[in-house]
Structures are given as structure tokens and as C-alpha cells.
Scaffold this motif. Structure first.
Motif, PDB file in Angstrom:
ATOM      1  N   LEU A 108       0.821  -1.208   0.000  1.00 31.26           N
ATOM      2  CA  LEU A 108       0.000   0.000   0.000  1.00 31.26           C
ATOM      3  C   LEU A 108       0.855   1.258   0.000  1.00 31.26           C
ATOM      4  O   LEU A 108       0.420   2.317  -0.465  1.00 31.26           O
ATOM      5  CB  LEU A 108      -0.934   0.007   1.212  1.00 31.26           C
ATOM      6  N   ALA A 109       2.080   1.173   0.534  1.00 31.04           N
ATOM      7  CA  ALA A 109       2.968   2.332   0.538  1.00 31.04           C
ATOM      8  C   ALA A 109       3.361   2.745  -0.876  1.00 31.04           C
ATOM      9  O   ALA A 109       3.796   3.885  -1.091  1.00 31.04           O
ATOM     10  CB  ALA A 109       4.215   2.021   1.361  1.00 31.04           C
ATOM     11  N   ARG A 110       3.198   1.858  -1.854  1.00 27.34           N
ATOM     12  CA  ARG A 110       3.560   2.169  -3.234  1.00 27.34           C
ATOM     13  C   ARG A 110       2.540   3.053  -3.927  1.00 27.34           C
ATOM     14  O   ARG A 110       2.861   3.697  -4.931  1.00 27.34           O
ATOM     15  CB  ARG A 110       3.721   0.867  -4.024  1.00 27.34           C
ATOM     16  N   ILE A 111       1.298   3.106  -3.422  1.00 25.19           N
ATOM     17  CA  ILE A 111       0.250   3.884  -4.095  1.00 25.19           C
ATOM     18  C   ILE A 111      -0.127   5.137  -3.321  1.00 25.19           C
ATOM     19  O   ILE A 111      -1.129   5.782  -3.643  1.00 25.19           O
ATOM     20  CB  ILE A 111      -1.000   3.013  -4.328  1.00 25.19           C
ATOM     21  N   ASP A 115       4.426  12.517   1.734  1.00 29.12           N
ATOM     22  CA  ASP A 115       4.500  13.945   1.433  1.00 29.12           C
ATOM     23  C   ASP A 115       3.116  14.593   1.381  1.00 29.12           C
ATOM     24  O   ASP A 115       2.996  15.808   1.554  1.00 29.12           O
ATOM     25  CB  ASP A 115       5.221  14.163   0.099  1.00 29.12           C
ATOM     26  N   THR A 116       2.091  13.818   1.110  1.00 30.06           N
ATOM     27  CA  THR A 116       0.731  14.358   1.039  1.00 30.06           C
ATOM     28  C   THR A 116       0.040  14.374   2.397  1.00 30.06           C
ATOM     29  O   THR A 116      -1.072  14.889   2.515  1.00 30.06           O
ATOM     30  CB  THR A 116      -0.113  13.529   0.062  1.00 30.06           C
ATOM     31  N   GLY A 117       0.689  13.799   3.410  1.00 24.06           N
ATOM     32  CA  GLY A 117       0.098  13.792   4.747  1.00 24.06           C
ATOM     33  C   GLY A 117      -0.131  12.388   5.263  1.00 24.06           C
ATOM     34  O   GLY A 117       0.797  11.598   5.415  1.00 24.06           O
ATOM     35  N   LEU A 118      -1.393  12.072   5.512  1.00 23.07           N
ATOM     36  CA  LEU A 118      -1.763  10.798   6.111  1.00 23.07           C
ATOM     37  C   LEU A 118      -1.515   9.640   5.156  1.00 23.07           C
ATOM     38  O   LEU A 118      -1.692   9.762   3.941  1.00 23.07           O
ATOM     39  CB  LEU A 118      -3.241  10.827   6.510  1.00 23.07           C
ATOM     40  N   THR A 119      -1.093   8.500   5.703  1.00 17.77           N
ATOM     41  CA  THR A 119      -0.926   7.268   4.930  1.00 17.77           C
ATOM     42  C   THR A 119      -1.600   6.121   5.669  1.00 17.77           C
ATOM     43  O   THR A 119      -2.134   6.291   6.774  1.00 17.77           O
ATOM     44  CB  THR A 119       0.558   6.937   4.711  1.00 17.77           C
ATOM     45  N   PHE A 120      -1.543   4.927   5.077  1.00 18.54           N
ATOM     46  CA  PHE A 120      -2.152   3.756   5.702  1.00 18.54           C
ATOM     47  C   PHE A 120      -1.407   3.337   6.974  1.00 18.54           C
ATOM     48  O   PHE A 120      -1.957   2.597   7.786  1.00 18.54           O
ATOM     49  CB  PHE A 120      -2.159   2.577   4.717  1.00 18.54           C
ATOM     50  N   ALA A 123      -0.397   5.809  12.898  1.00 15.50           N
ATOM     51  CA  ALA A 123      -0.651   5.037  14.121  1.00 15.50           C
ATOM     52  C   ALA A 123      -2.108   5.115  14.555  1.00 15.50           C
ATOM     53  O   ALA A 123      -2.699   4.112  14.981  1.00 15.50           O
ATOM     54  CB  ALA A 123       0.264   5.529  15.240  1.00 15.50           C
ATOM     55  N   SER A 124      -2.709   6.306  14.473  1.00 21.24           N
ATOM     56  CA  SER A 124      -4.094   6.453  14.927  1.00 21.24           C
ATOM     57  C   SER A 124      -5.063   5.667  14.058  1.00 21.24           C
ATOM     58  O   SER A 124      -6.057   5.124  14.550  1.00 21.24           O
ATOM     59  CB  SER A 124      -4.486   7.937  14.938  1.00 21.24           C
ATOM     60  N   CYS A 125      -4.777   5.582  12.763  1.00 21.78           N
ATOM     61  CA  CYS A 125      -5.653   4.833  11.850  1.00 21.78           C
ATOM     62  C   CYS A 125      -5.347   3.349  11.878  1.00 21.78           C
ATOM     63  O   CYS A 125      -6.251   2.518  11.749  1.00 21.78           O
ATOM     64  CB  CYS A 125      -5.513   5.378  10.437  1.00 21.78           C
ATOM     65  N   PHE A 152     -10.518   5.182   4.386  1.00 25.47           N
ATOM     66  CA  PHE A 152     -10.210   3.811   4.786  1.00 25.47           C
ATOM     67  C   PHE A 152     -10.333   3.684   6.299  1.00 25.47           C
ATOM     68  O   PHE A 152     -10.256   4.675   7.038  1.00 25.47           O
ATOM     69  CB  PHE A 152      -8.794   3.425   4.353  1.00 25.47           C
ATOM     70  N   ILE A 153     -10.520   2.461   6.742  1.00 25.20           N
ATOM     71  CA  ILE A 153     -10.571   2.155   8.162  1.00 25.20           C
ATOM     72  C   ILE A 153     -10.080   0.723   8.365  1.00 25.20           C
ATOM     73  O   ILE A 153     -10.441  -0.185   7.602  1.00 25.20           O
ATOM     74  CB  ILE A 153     -11.996   2.342   8.741  1.00 25.20           C
ATOM     75  N   TRP A 154      -9.222   0.550   9.364  1.00 18.57           N
ATOM     76  CA  TRP A 154      -8.686  -0.766   9.716  1.00 18.57           C
ATOM     77  C   TRP A 154      -9.587  -1.421  10.760  1.00 18.57           C
ATOM     78  O   TRP A 154     -10.131  -0.758  11.625  1.00 18.57           O
ATOM     79  CB  TRP A 154      -7.277  -0.648  10.291  1.00 18.57           C
ATOM     80  N   LYS A 155      -9.708  -2.729  10.657  1.00 23.89           N
ATOM     81  CA  LYS A 155     -10.377  -3.462  11.724  1.00 23.89           C
ATOM     82  C   LYS A 155      -9.427  -3.564  12.917  1.00 23.89           C
ATOM     83  O   LYS A 155      -8.238  -3.852  12.748  1.00 23.89           O
ATOM     84  CB  LYS A 155     -10.750  -4.875  11.247  1.00 23.89           C
ATOM     85  N   PRO A 156      -9.888  -3.287  14.135  1.00 28.62           N
ATOM     86  CA  PRO A 156      -8.996  -3.330  15.308  1.00 28.62           C
ATOM     87  C   PRO A 156      -8.290  -4.669  15.439  1.00 28.62           C
ATOM     88  O   PRO A 156      -8.802  -5.722  15.043  1.00 28.62           O
ATOM     89  CB  PRO A 156      -9.954  -3.073  16.483  1.00 28.62           C
ATOM     90  N   ARG A 157      -7.100  -4.622  16.001  1.00 19.50           N
ATOM     91  CA  ARG A 157      -6.288  -5.832  16.153  1.00 19.50           C
ATOM     92  C   ARG A 157      -6.964  -6.826  17.095  1.00 19.50           C
ATOM     93  O   ARG A 157      -7.590  -6.437  18.091  1.00 19.50           O
ATOM     94  CB  ARG A 157      -4.907  -5.475  16.697  1.00 19.50           C
ATOM     95  N   ASP A 158      -6.802  -8.102  16.779  1.00 22.30           N
ATOM     96  CA  ASP A 158      -7.349  -9.166  17.612  1.00 22.30           C
ATOM     97  C   ASP A 158      -6.260 -10.120  18.093  1.00 22.30           C
ATOM     98  O   ASP A 158      -6.544 -11.255  18.494  1.00 22.30           O
ATOM     99  CB  ASP A 158      -8.415  -9.953  16.857  1.00 22.30           C
ATOM    100  N   GLY A 159      -4.998  -9.649  18.046  1.00 17.19           N
ATOM    101  CA  GLY A 159      -3.894 -10.490  18.477  1.00 17.19           C
ATOM    102  C   GLY A 159      -3.239 -11.287  17.378  1.00 17.19           C
ATOM    103  O   GLY A 159      -2.194 -11.902  17.592  1.00 17.19           O
TER     104      GLY A 159
END
Length: 290
Positions: A108-111, A115-120, A123-125, A152-159
Motif C-alpha cells: 500500500l505504501a507504493r500507491i 508527502d501528502t500527509g496521512l498514509t495507511f 498510528a491512529s488509523c 479507509f478504516i482498519w479493523k482493530p487488532r485481535d492479536g
């Protein structure tokens, strides 16, 4: 010509007499008729409500409410500033990514670019607490070849090291972004195939449509009566071919991409009482562990 016109009018009158409102308003007849009318433009879940109050337009494969039929601008402004206003954004397409977190972030870092700000990787996302917004580009082509904005939104970690990511895109940008995601993750093999049509054409539905058109009584054509199974609307949207795959997987990395458009509804609440409305509407489910 005159005799034919009179004959057509006479047949139309006889047909209208046999169509009682009770027969036309039966659930199975309504669903069959609604599915038939969605062959070209898909309806949202709130379509009936909007169709009675808005001028509808056909865009991006959907039938959407464009402007209200009444002068309700003051009421909408009052709701936005003092109460709560709800908008149906379910026409936005949802792309789901599943796989190992490191592999997802690496590709995902490739797209996108820091420099534009927020990325995938923010930490907060990444924790799943907040939704992020950014612009996507073609792989390794920043700042050229922009694809468009997404949320976009990540599903919270489950371990587990496996994560789940939902990317919301505008239907006009869906095909380009989906093609780019499949290319960077090398997801070419279909995981699931949708073999049903977006509008069901079962024998039961065809029979019901014929009954509605001919104006015959339902009991004469349908011996099962109320035992007939209602025709269900197949999940899908105007940007997805019903005979093509809607989920792809990369055998080397295990990354899976799925098209969840119209499977996950999306609403936007605006106004100071939005949190109060959500609190009163949503109730926490009791989790039972075995």
C-alpha cells in the motif's frame, strides 16, 4: 386504426379492473417488480423514501435522490445546525483487503506518499480507532498518475498478524483503483464467483410478473398461495458484473481482495445531536463465550 385504438382502450380498462390493489401490493409481487425495475440502475436501501420526496437521477449505475421536491432547505439547515441530518452514502463502493499486516503496508505504501500527509501506516488509523482519508496514485508513480481520493478504516487488532482493511471509493473511480490493487498484490485468481444474476429470473418470479401483467388472479396461477417463497434481491451494484468474480486472492502471499459494494451500508450523520441519535439507536450486543 380507429377500431384498433378503441379495442386497445377497452382491453386496458378490462385489465385495470382485474388488478386489485391487494394483489399488486403483495410482498412477493412488490419484490419481483422492484427487482425487474433495477436491471439497469440499482436502488439504495432508502430508495422508496427518497423517490417519494426527491427528484431522482441515474448516475454511476445507481438511482439517487438529487434535489427535494419541496422547499425543505431550511429544514435541512436547521437539522444540520441544531439537530441531526442523515445522508445515505451507500452508493460508495467498499473494497476489502485481508492478509498479513506487514505485507499489506508494504504494498500500500507504493500507491500513496507521506508527502501528502496521512498514509495507511498512521498510528491512529492503524489501530482501527479512526478513519483516514488520502489520495491514491498508480504504483510508484507519485506525484503523477493520481487515481483519486479514498477513505479507509482498519479493523482493530485481535492479536493475530492478519488484518482487515476497508477502502471506500467513489463508484466512478472503483474500476481503476480495484485494477491497481489487484496488480500490486498480484491477486489474479478468483476466490469466489457470483453465479447468480443481480436481478433474479427464477420461475417463481417470471410467473408472478406474468400474473401482474395479465391481470389474472394470483390463486389461479399460484397454487401454493401464501406458501410461495418471496423473491430476494441479490446483493450487488451497478459497477460489478454479476457473472464475474468479486473476490480475488494471491496464492504466494495469501492477500485477498473482495468487492463489498452494497453489502456494507454507509450513512453520514451531521449535526450536534448525532452522538445522541447513535447512542439511542445502537445497543451493544452481549458477547457469549463458550
Amino acid at each position: 386504426c380507429k377500431k384498433q385504438a378503441e379495442k386497445a382502450v377497452h382491453q386496458k380498462k378490462e385489465q385495470s379492473k382485474t388488478k386489485c390493489r391487494k394483489a399488486r401490493r403483495r410482498h412477493i409481487n412488490l419484490v419481483a417488480e422492484f427487482n425487474h425495475r433495477q436491471r439497469k440502475n440499482i436502488w439504495l436501501e432508502t430508495h422508496i423514501w427518497h423517490a417519494k420526496r426527491f427528484h431522482m437521477v441515474k448516475k454511476w449505475g445507481y438511482c439517487l435522490g438529487n434535489s427535494p421536491t419541496e422547499k425543505s432547505y431550511r429544514a435541512c439547515y436547521r437539522a444540520m445546525t441544531k439537530h441531526c441530518l442523515l445522508q445515505d452514502l451507500s452508493y460508495y463502493c467498499c473494497l476489502e483487503l485481508k492478509g498479513k499486516e506487514n505485507e499489506l503496508l508494504k504494498q500500500l505504501a507504493r500507491i500513496c506518499s507521506i508527502d501528502t500527509g496521512l498514509t495507511f501506516q498512521d498510528a491512529s488509523c492503524l489501530s482501527g480507532r479512526f478513519e483516514g482519508c488520502l489520495n491514491l496514485y498508480r504504483a510508484d508513480r507519485y506525484p503523477e498518475d493520481v487515481l483519486g481520493p479514498v477513505t479507509f478504516i482498519w479493523k482493530p487488532r485481535d492479536g493475530s498478524e492478519n488484518r482487515q482493511l476497508w477502502i471506500w471509493v467513489h463508484p466512478a473511480l472503483k474500476q481503476d483503483i480495484l485494477r491497481e490493487l489487484k496488480a500490486i498484490f498480484q491477486c489474479s485468481e478468483p476466490e469466489e464467483v457470483c453465479i447468480t444474476e443481480p436481478v433474479t429470473t427464477s420461475i417463481q418470479e417470471q410467473k408472478q410478473v406474468e400474473v401482474m401483467r395479465l391481470g389474472n388472479k394470483r390463486k389461479k396461477e399460484d397454487k401454493e398461495g401464501e406458501k410461495a417463497v418471496p423473491v430476494k434481491k441479490i446483493i450487488g451494484d451497478g459497477t460489478r458484473d454479476p457473472f464475474q468474480s468479486y473476490s480475488w486472492i494471491a496464492r504466494t502471499t495469501g492477500i485477498a481482495i473482495s468487492d463489498r459494494s452494497m453489502e456494507i451500508l454507509r450513512y453520514r450523520l451531521i449535526g450536534p445531536l448525532s452522538n445522541s441519535v447513535l447512542t439511542e439507536t445502537l445497543k451493544a450486543a452481549s458477547v457469549q463465550t463458550v
